[in-house]
Design a protein around this motif. Structure first.
Motif, PDB file in Angstrom:
ATOM      1  N   ILE A  39       1.008  -1.189   0.146  1.00  0.00           N
ATOM      2  CA  ILE A  39       0.145   0.122  -0.019  1.00  0.00           C
ATOM      3  C   ILE A  39       0.816   1.315   0.066  1.00  0.00           C
ATOM      4  CG2 ILE A  39      -1.760   1.350   1.282  1.00  0.00           C
ATOM      5  CD1 ILE A  39      -2.870  -1.300   2.176  1.00  0.00           C
ATOM      6  N   SER A  40       2.055   1.217   0.738  1.00  0.00           N
ATOM      7  CA  SER A  40       2.922   2.502   0.753  1.00  0.00           C
ATOM      8  C   SER A  40       3.371   2.532  -0.747  1.00  0.00           C
ATOM      9  CB  SER A  40       4.182   2.015   1.804  1.00  0.00           C
ATOM     10  OG  SER A  40       3.544   2.002   3.104  1.00  0.00           O
ATOM     11  N   PHE A  41       3.699   1.518  -1.380  1.00  0.00           N
ATOM     12  CA  PHE A  41       4.148   2.049  -2.899  1.00  0.00           C
ATOM     13  C   PHE A  41       3.197   2.653  -3.636  1.00  0.00           C
ATOM     14  CE2 PHE A  41       8.317  -0.356  -3.400  1.00  0.00           C
ATOM     15  CZ  PHE A  41       8.642  -0.244  -2.526  1.00  0.00           C
ATOM     16  N   GLU A  42       1.960   2.710  -3.194  1.00  0.00           N
ATOM     17  CA  GLU A  42       0.886   3.563  -4.181  1.00  0.00           C
ATOM     18  C   GLU A  42       1.047   5.046  -4.021  1.00  0.00           C
ATOM     19  OE1 GLU A  42      -0.812   1.746  -6.076  1.00  0.00           O
ATOM     20  OE2 GLU A  42      -0.460  -0.495  -5.412  1.00  0.00           O
ATOM     21  N   ILE A  43       1.890   5.603  -3.034  1.00  0.00           N
ATOM     22  CA  ILE A  43       1.682   6.865  -2.591  1.00  0.00           C
ATOM     23  C   ILE A  43       2.140   7.604  -3.901  1.00  0.00           C
ATOM     24  CG2 ILE A  43       2.864   8.558  -1.450  1.00  0.00           C
ATOM     25  CD1 ILE A  43       2.687   6.785   0.904  1.00  0.00           C
ATOM     26  N   PRO A  44       3.408   7.038  -4.573  1.00  0.00           N
ATOM     27  CA  PRO A  44       3.841   7.871  -5.897  1.00  0.00           C
ATOM     28  C   PRO A  44       2.803   7.981  -7.075  1.00  0.00           C
ATOM     29  CG  PRO A  44       5.618   6.533  -5.149  1.00  0.00           C
ATOM     30  CD  PRO A  44       4.364   6.286  -4.273  1.00  0.00           C
ATOM     31  N   LEU A  45       1.850   6.892  -6.988  1.00  0.00           N
ATOM     32  CA  LEU A  45       0.941   6.891  -7.894  1.00  0.00           C
ATOM     33  C   LEU A  45      -0.258   8.112  -7.690  1.00  0.00           C
ATOM     34  CD1 LEU A  45      -0.523   5.598 -10.479  1.00  0.00           C
ATOM     35  CD2 LEU A  45      -1.342   3.912  -8.779  1.00  0.00           C
ATOM     36  N   LEU A  46      -0.332   8.204  -6.323  1.00  0.00           N
ATOM     37  CA  LEU A  46      -1.475   9.160  -5.807  1.00  0.00           C
ATOM     38  C   LEU A  46      -0.920  10.641  -6.120  1.00  0.00           C
ATOM     39  CD1 LEU A  46      -4.038   9.869  -4.369  1.00  0.00           C
ATOM     40  CD2 LEU A  46      -2.727   9.627  -2.270  1.00  0.00           C
ATOM     41  N   ILE A  47       0.393  10.743  -6.124  1.00  0.00           N
ATOM     42  CA  ILE A  47       0.849  12.050  -6.368  1.00  0.00           C
ATOM     43  C   ILE A  47       0.618  12.273  -8.032  1.00  0.00           C
ATOM     44  CG2 ILE A  47       3.028  13.497  -6.276  1.00  0.00           C
ATOM     45  CD1 ILE A  47       4.030  11.910  -3.865  1.00  0.00           C
ATOM     46  N   VAL A  48       1.150  11.352  -8.661  1.00  0.00           N
ATOM     47  CA  VAL A  48       0.883  11.432 -10.145  1.00  0.00           C
ATOM     48  C   VAL A  48      -0.558  11.709 -10.605  1.00  0.00           C
ATOM     49  CG1 VAL A  48       1.287  10.363 -12.335  1.00  0.00           C
ATOM     50  CG2 VAL A  48       2.892  10.204 -10.584  1.00  0.00           C
ATOM     51  N   SER A  49      -1.486  11.092  -9.742  1.00  0.00           N
ATOM     52  CA  SER A  49      -2.816  11.117 -10.324  1.00  0.00           C
ATOM     53  C   SER A  49      -3.393  12.709  -9.973  1.00  0.00           C
ATOM     54  CB  SER A  49      -3.701  10.268  -9.403  1.00  0.00           C
ATOM     55  OG  SER A  49      -3.259   9.029  -9.811  1.00  0.00           O
ATOM     56  N   LEU A  50      -2.975  13.247  -8.610  1.00  0.00           N
ATOM     57  CA  LEU A  50      -3.470  14.600  -8.271  1.00  0.00           C
ATOM     58  C   LEU A  50      -2.629  15.634  -9.407  1.00  0.00           C
ATOM     59  CD1 LEU A  50      -3.017  14.233  -4.465  1.00  0.00           C
ATOM     60  CD2 LEU A  50      -5.034  14.156  -5.805  1.00  0.00           C
ATOM     61  N   ASN A  51      -1.551  15.389  -9.682  1.00  0.00           N
ATOM     62  CA  ASN A  51      -0.882  16.179 -10.790  1.00  0.00           C
ATOM     63  C   ASN A  51      -1.686  16.326 -12.074  1.00  0.00           C
ATOM     64  OD1 ASN A  51       1.518  16.371 -13.149  1.00  0.00           O
ATOM     65  ND2 ASN A  51       1.419  18.185 -11.492  1.00  0.00           N
ATOM     66  N   LEU A  52      -2.186  14.983 -12.592  1.00  0.00           N
ATOM     67  CA  LEU A  52      -2.983  14.840 -13.748  1.00  0.00           C
ATOM     68  C   LEU A  52      -4.088  15.625 -13.741  1.00  0.00           C
ATOM     69  CD1 LEU A  52      -2.155  11.079 -14.749  1.00  0.00           C
ATOM     70  CD2 LEU A  52      -1.052  13.198 -15.854  1.00  0.00           C
ATOM     71  N   ILE A  53      -4.857  15.638 -12.640  1.00  0.00           N
ATOM     72  CA  ILE A  53      -6.258  16.162 -12.593  1.00  0.00           C
ATOM     73  C   ILE A  53      -6.099  17.617 -12.403  1.00  0.00           C
ATOM     74  CG2 ILE A  53      -7.359  14.114 -12.048  1.00  0.00           C
ATOM     75  CD1 ILE A  53      -7.382  15.087  -8.997  1.00  0.00           C
ATOM     76  N   GLY A  54      -4.686  18.211 -11.891  1.00  0.00           N
ATOM     77  CA  GLY A  54      -4.566  19.636 -11.798  1.00  0.00           C
ATOM     78  C   GLY A  54      -4.582  20.129 -10.338  1.00  0.00           C
ATOM     79  N   VAL A  55      -4.720  19.298  -9.560  1.00  0.00           N
ATOM     80  CA  VAL A  55      -4.782  19.448  -7.860  1.00  0.00           C
ATOM     81  C   VAL A  55      -3.367  19.902  -7.335  1.00  0.00           C
ATOM     82  CG1 VAL A  55      -5.380  18.770  -5.654  1.00  0.00           C
ATOM     83  CG2 VAL A  55      -6.981  18.202  -7.920  1.00  0.00           C
ATOM     84  N   LEU A  56      -2.444  19.144  -7.446  1.00  0.00           N
ATOM     85  CA  LEU A  56      -1.130  19.017  -7.212  1.00  0.00           C
ATOM     86  C   LEU A  56      -0.198  19.672  -8.519  1.00  0.00           C
ATOM     87  CD1 LEU A  56       0.802  18.764  -4.983  1.00  0.00           C
ATOM     88  CD2 LEU A  56       1.142  16.684  -5.558  1.00  0.00           C
ATOM     89  N   GLU A  57       0.748  20.577  -8.158  1.00  0.00           N
ATOM     90  CA  GLU A  57       1.666  20.945  -9.117  1.00  0.00           C
ATOM     91  C   GLU A  57       3.141  21.006  -8.627  1.00  0.00           C
ATOM     92  OE1 GLU A  57       0.997  25.094 -10.573  1.00  0.00           O
ATOM     93  OE2 GLU A  57      -1.241  24.604 -11.309  1.00  0.00           O
TER      94      GLU A  57
END
Length: 337
Positions: free
Chosen positions: A176-194
């Motif tokens: 589950i911890s290895f899913e954190i980078p995927l969460l960061i990339v997903s937030l960047n793709l939808i424009g929430v995190l730059e």
């Protein structure tokens, strides 16, 4: 499709998923102790990190020297085999029930959403497997460190329930911890995190990851904590670089005010459009006298003269006839008056 048809399809896919889980659990239950085609049994695979420890650091309750875990109740071995078999069946049947979930939601997605969803699921499964495999291989090192503490005065005798709980908890935490980078990339793709919002926060992120690893690791041993922290920091940095490239392609620029110190104010623009600066005033339009009225034409003068002559003639005729007298045919109002 109507609502009833959607519910019928949902029921059908749930039944198929449950049947796949039951079949997978039966296979896992059998595989726990027996395996065909020279495949090691599942129990032996899960027991391997414990058995790789030196013999002087684990208890031995038989004379043949074979590595075995301890059972303290009559039903412990059966319940443990059922739990491990069910978990193994869930993993073995995951292609079936994941496909059922995908087939149910895909009709409501657009073409680009289908591509993104499929890529997201594939990357998530890959990262989870990588984390779980890494946890399996470092488990023996963490166990040796934990069991070696106070080995001069005691011998570790782990029960099957406690050991497998520790093993599965470590596998899930790493996965589950290895899913954190995927969460960061997903937030960047939808424009929430730059990328501009996080590129100066690496020190804070390192401290936060170290604290997170110290809390979530089951044994809290330093080796497991350092390995988890190092892997997460590496994956998070890869995710940040992806965000940087994606923001560059999307032409997302960092505002100038974000580079200022917290105690300094941004400079005011003193140009014509700056705050507090002089604003230009439009030049007034010229004032001109209104043009003289045009002289009437000859035809208009003739018409006016004829109108005046007709008015004077009508006045003279009225004076000759005398004052106007009301007639007897005045109507209802004349009779009343």
């Amino acid at each position: 499709m109507t609502l009833v048809q959607h519910l019928q399809e949902l029921r059908r896919r749930i039944i198929i998923s449950l049947l796949a889980l039951v079949i997978g659990a039966i296979i896992g239950f059998i595989w726990y102790q027996q395996a065909p085609f020279r495949i090691p049994p599942l129990g032996e695979i899960l027991r391997e990190p414990y058995c790789s420890l030196p013999e002087d650091k684990r208890a031995n309750f038989n004379n043949d020297g074979e590595c075995r875990l301890l059972a303290t109740s009559p039903f412990e071995m059966l319940i443990l085999r059922l739990k491990v078999g069910t978990l193994a069946g869930t993993v073995l049947s995951s292609p079936v029930w994941l496909y059922q979930v995908w087939a149910f939601i895909v009709p409501g997605l657009h073409k680009n959403e289908r591509r993104y969803t499929l890529s997201f699921v594939a990357v998530a499964v890959f990262l989870f497997l990588v984390g779980a495999i890494l946890a399996y291989f470092i488990l023996s090192v963490g166990l040796e460190f934990l069991i070696g503490i106070g080995a001069e005065y005691q011998t570790a005798a782990l029960t099957g329930e406690r050991y497998f709980y520790f093993l599965l908890a470590l596998l899930l935490i790493f996965g589950i911890s290895f899913e954190i980078p995927l969460l960061i990339v997903s937030l960047n793709l939808i424009g929430v995190l730059e990328y501009n919002h996080v590129k100066d926060k690496r020190r804070i992120i390192i401290v936060a990851v170290m604290i997170f690893a110290a809390f979530v690791t089951p044994g809290q041993d330093p080796f497991t904590m350092v390995v988890l922290s190092a892997c997460l920091l590496l994956l998070i940095e890869i995710a940040f670089q992806f965000c940087r490239v994606h923001d560059k392609r999307q032409n997302r620029e960092r505002p100038a005010w974000m580079d200022l110190d917290d105690e300094s104010a941004s400079a005011l623009d003193e140009g014509p459009t700056g705050v507090g600066g002089p604003a230009p005033v439009d030049a007034p339009s010229g004032v001109y006298a209104s043009p003289k009225p045009a002289a009437p034409s000859a035809s208009a003068q003739t018409v006016r003269a004829e109108n005046r002559a007709s008015d004077s003639n009508s006045q003279q005729a009225g004076e000759r006839k005398g004052p106007h007298r009301p007639t007897d045919e005045g109507g209802f109002f004349d009779d009343v008056l």
